[in-house]
Write a protein that holds these residues in place. Structure first.
Motif, PDB file in Angstrom:
ATOM      1  N   GLN A  36      21.756 -10.963  12.169  1.00 30.52           N
ATOM      2  CA  GLN A  36      22.741 -10.031  12.745  1.00 30.52           C
ATOM      3  C   GLN A  36      22.095  -9.169  13.834  1.00 30.52           C
ATOM      4  N   TYR A  37      20.872  -8.727  13.568  1.00 33.83           N
ATOM      5  CA  TYR A  37      20.159  -7.845  14.501  1.00 33.83           C
ATOM      6  C   TYR A  37      19.822  -8.594  15.793  1.00 33.83           C
ATOM      7  N   GLN A  38      19.368  -9.830  15.616  1.00 32.98           N
ATOM      8  CA  GLN A  38      19.041 -10.686  16.779  1.00 32.98           C
ATOM      9  C   GLN A  38      20.291 -10.913  17.632  1.00 32.98           C
ATOM     10  N   ASN A  39      21.422 -11.194  16.977  1.00 37.53           N
ATOM     11  CA  ASN A  39      22.677 -11.428  17.709  1.00 37.53           C
ATOM     12  C   ASN A  39      23.123 -10.183  18.465  1.00 37.53           C
ATOM     13  N   GLN A  40      22.946  -9.027  17.820  1.00 36.71           N
ATOM     14  CA  GLN A  40      23.440  -7.776  18.411  1.00 36.71           C
ATOM     15  C   GLN A  40      22.558  -7.274  19.559  1.00 36.71           C
ATOM     16  N   PHE A  41      21.232  -7.328  19.350  1.00 34.40           N
ATOM     17  CA  PHE A  41      20.328  -6.676  20.318  1.00 34.40           C
ATOM     18  C   PHE A  41      19.343  -7.638  20.997  1.00 34.40           C
ATOM     19  N   GLY A  42      19.274  -8.887  20.500  1.00 34.82           N
ATOM     20  CA  GLY A  42      18.298  -9.816  21.079  1.00 34.82           C
ATOM     21  C   GLY A  42      16.866  -9.417  20.749  1.00 34.82           C
ATOM     22  N   ILE A  43      16.698  -8.713  19.617  1.00 36.75           N
ATOM     23  CA  ILE A  43      15.362  -8.239  19.219  1.00 36.75           C
ATOM     24  C   ILE A  43      15.007  -8.848  17.860  1.00 36.75           C
ATOM     25  N   GLU A  44      13.764  -9.252  17.737  1.00 38.37           N
ATOM     26  CA  GLU A  44      13.307  -9.803  16.460  1.00 38.37           C
ATOM     27  C   GLU A  44      13.041  -8.654  15.482  1.00 38.37           C
ATOM     28  N   LEU A  45      13.599  -8.771  14.289  1.00 40.61           N
ATOM     29  CA  LEU A  45      13.408  -7.751  13.255  1.00 40.61           C
ATOM     30  C   LEU A  45      12.130  -8.061  12.477  1.00 40.61           C
ATOM     31  N   LYS A  46      11.372  -7.029  12.166  1.00 40.66           N
ATOM     32  CA  LYS A  46      10.222  -7.205  11.281  1.00 40.66           C
ATOM     33  C   LYS A  46      10.521  -6.481   9.982  1.00 40.66           C
ATOM     34  N   ALA A  47      10.032  -7.004   8.876  1.00 38.22           N
ATOM     35  CA  ALA A  47      10.317  -6.388   7.575  1.00 38.22           C
ATOM     36  C   ALA A  47       9.024  -6.278   6.771  1.00 38.22           C
ATOM     37  N   TYR A  48       8.881  -5.188   6.040  1.00 38.92           N
ATOM     38  CA  TYR A  48       7.686  -4.955   5.226  1.00 38.92           C
ATOM     39  C   TYR A  48       8.103  -4.469   3.845  1.00 38.92           C
ATOM     40  N   LYS A  49       7.672  -5.202   2.826  1.00 36.03           N
ATOM     41  CA  LYS A  49       7.855  -4.718   1.458  1.00 36.03           C
ATOM     42  C   LYS A  49       6.655  -3.835   1.147  1.00 36.03           C
ATOM     43  N   VAL A  50       6.896  -2.620   0.672  1.00 31.23           N
ATOM     44  CA  VAL A  50       5.769  -1.720   0.415  1.00 31.23           C
ATOM     45  C   VAL A  50       5.807  -1.182  -1.019  1.00 31.23           C
ATOM     46  N   LYS A  51       4.622  -0.897  -1.522  1.00 27.74           N
ATOM     47  CA  LYS A  51       4.497  -0.249  -2.830  1.00 27.74           C
ATOM     48  C   LYS A  51       3.766   1.067  -2.634  1.00 27.74           C
ATOM     49  N   ILE A  52       4.038   2.017  -3.517  1.00 26.57           N
ATOM     50  CA  ILE A  52       3.386   3.323  -3.436  1.00 26.57           C
ATOM     51  C   ILE A  52       1.981   3.201  -4.043  1.00 26.57           C
ATOM     52  N   SER A  53       0.987   3.579  -3.257  1.00 28.22           N
ATOM     53  CA  SER A  53      -0.402   3.315  -3.670  1.00 28.22           C
ATOM     54  C   SER A  53      -1.223   4.604  -3.682  1.00 28.22           C
ATOM     55  N   LYS A  54      -2.508   4.459  -4.027  1.00 28.39           N
ATOM     56  CA  LYS A  54      -3.379   5.635  -4.025  1.00 28.39           C
ATOM     57  C   LYS A  54      -3.903   5.898  -2.622  1.00 28.39           C
ATOM     58  N   GLY A  55      -4.442   7.115  -2.422  1.00 29.52           N
ATOM     59  CA  GLY A  55      -4.913   7.539  -1.109  1.00 29.52           C
ATOM     60  C   GLY A  55      -6.255   6.944  -0.744  1.00 29.52           C
ATOM     61  N   THR A  56      -6.846   7.466   0.314  1.00 32.21           N
ATOM     62  CA  THR A  56      -8.122   6.979   0.862  1.00 32.21           C
ATOM     63  C   THR A  56      -9.163   6.903  -0.251  1.00 32.21           C
ATOM     64  N   THR A  57      -9.898   5.781  -0.244  1.00 31.80           N
ATOM     65  CA  THR A  57     -10.793   5.540  -1.372  1.00 31.80           C
ATOM     66  C   THR A  57     -11.979   4.644  -0.965  1.00 31.80           C
ATOM     67  N   VAL A  58     -13.014   4.676  -1.782  1.00 31.09           N
ATOM     68  CA  VAL A  58     -14.128   3.714  -1.624  1.00 31.09           C
ATOM     69  C   VAL A  58     -13.689   2.428  -2.320  1.00 31.09           C
ATOM     70  N   TYR A  59     -13.868   1.309  -1.640  1.00 33.00           N
ATOM     71  CA  TYR A  59     -13.510   0.034  -2.289  1.00 33.00           C
ATOM     72  C   TYR A  59     -14.702  -0.431  -3.115  1.00 33.00           C
ATOM     73  N   LYS A  60     -14.430  -0.676  -4.384  1.00 33.94           N
ATOM     74  CA  LYS A  60     -15.487  -1.196  -5.260  1.00 33.94           C
ATOM     75  C   LYS A  60     -15.076  -2.588  -5.734  1.00 33.94           C
ATOM     76  N   ASN A  61     -15.965  -3.529  -5.623  1.00 28.52           N
ATOM     77  CA  ASN A  61     -15.654  -4.915  -6.019  1.00 28.52           C
ATOM     78  C   ASN A  61     -15.313  -5.010  -7.508  1.00 28.52           C
TER      79      ASN A  61
END
Length: 389
Positions: A364-389
């Motif tokens: 619908q968005y492409q038909n209306q505006f000629g623009i490609e829509l991008k979509a992102y599924k997101v989850k609520i996560s923790k803040g800045t952190t040290v990555y530990k294996n």
């Protein structure tokens, strides 16, 4: 996704510097569930960190020289920590230099380091990749050189970097959410006092879906500045008639309605939105506490109507994306997110229905505006952190 990002920055670090990195840090982007344009109007915001990150692979190098490689841009920059750091023409680098210069001015002892970073935060979608970059570098320096900075100090240093080195007069919400994020929790934040509280946000059988309009209209800055002037003017008028009103937080809808004629049409609409939005944030917190997602969705949709019709910071593309899902049974609510005039809509949708919804709205968005829509599924996560294996 997280592991892939970590693997990628580590591999590039080895290619670039010929040894393994000592540390890997992850710094997230953010969303704001509700509470738009109230951060500078004494309201509360309700942000959360998300599972889209900037990954940093980093090692000390026993000199004062620093080499930084932006993997996604295939660009690098070298500088000496002993020099006074100033903004340069590589904008991505300014977010980093601004943080390091402040640490130097505060008298913190650091040494040279080598770093590679890469991001899974979509650029230009309003998910605060700049705040993630600033807070990530601040957090990394704090960790590597034992600077004993608090989380609040890291967030404020990130914000100041954006003001002084990037020339963007942002509020504190983005940096705060990036540093203070907590899994399955939103942060109710007072942007003036920096008082905050966590509220449970486990969406159970619902998920958060971002639909990226892929547009950024140029009047974001001018529109933002004008709105600030309009609400300041409106508050001054309200205070003349109701001296007990210190900020919009203790102004009621009835007061605004009573002054409709005196405020004039435009200023009335702006003030009415602000007072209603401050209340909606409180109502959203109550809804989350009770896992009442239907009410939360309704509040989000009401916010969009206010942003579009009263605060007038939406645009045709965002209005289309929000309107297109309003009658979908699988969608509880939707609104534009961020400063406006482009960026993403945030949608509260039933888990398992996302792909079908994305396909349908994309066409619908492409038909209306000629623009490609991008979509992102997101989850609520923790803040800045040290990555530990």
């Amino acid at each position: 996704m997280k592991k892939k990002l970590v693997q990628s920055v580590k591999e590039h670090f080895v290619q670039w510097f010929d040894n393994e990195p000592e540390f890997v840090f992850l710094s997230p982007g953010r969303i704001n569930i509700i509470g738009e344009h109230v951060d500078y109007n004494d309201g509360y915001v309700l942000p959360a960190a998300i599972n889209k990150y900037i990954g940093f692979a980093i090692s000390k190098n026993e000199t004062s020289a620093c080499t930084i490689f932006a993997q996604d841009l295939n660009q690098s920059h070298k500088f000496d920590l002993n020099d006074t750091l100033k903004p340069i023409d590589k904008m991505w680098m300014n977010y980093i230099l601004g943080v390091l210069q402040q640490l130097k001015e505060k008298g913190f002892a650091m040494q040279g380091f080598n770093m590679v970073f890469s991001s899974t935060i979509p650029m230009g979608a309003g998910l605060s990749s700049s705040a993630a970059l600033e807070c990530g570098i601040g957090f990394a320096m704090n960790n590597m050189f034992d600077l004993a900075l608090t989380k609040i100090e890291i967030a404020l240093i990130g914000q100041k970097s954006e003001h002084t080195f990037a020339g963007v007069n942002c509020g504190i919400m983005d940096q705060f959410a990036s540093v203070f994020g907590k899994k399955n929790h939103v942060i109710k934040l007072d942007c003036n006092t920096l008082e905050y509280e966590y509220h449970q946000a486990d969406f159970k059988k619902y998920s958060l879906l971002l639909l990226d309009s892929n547009v950024k209209h140029t009047h974001l800055t001018s529109g933002y500045n004008t709105r600030r002037e309009e609400v300041e003017q409106g508050l001054a008028t309200i205070q003349q008639h109701f001296p007990e009103v210190k900020t919009f937080r203790n102004c009621t809808e009835n007061m605004v309605l009573e002054l409709k004629e005196k405020l004039g049409e435009t200023i009335f609409k702006r003030c009415h939105f602000v007072v209603k939005e401050i209340q909606r944030v409180q109502d959203a917190v109550d809804a989350l506490e009770q896992s009442d997602f239907k009410t939360l969705g309704q509040l989000m949709s009401a916010t969009h109507r206010g942003l579009s019709k009263e605060y007038e910071v939406s645009c045709d593309e965002l209005d289309f994306l929000v309107d297109a899902v309003q009658h979908e049974n699988s969608v509880l609510g939707a609104r534009m997110m961020g400063g406006g005039f482009g960026g993403c809509s945030i949608n509260l949708v039933e888990k398992g229905t996302e792909e079908e919804l994305i396909n349908r709205i994309s066409k619908q968005y492409q038909n209306q505006f000629g623009i490609e829509l991008k979509a992102y599924k997101v989850k609520i996560s923790k803040g800045t952190t040290v990555y530990k294996n």
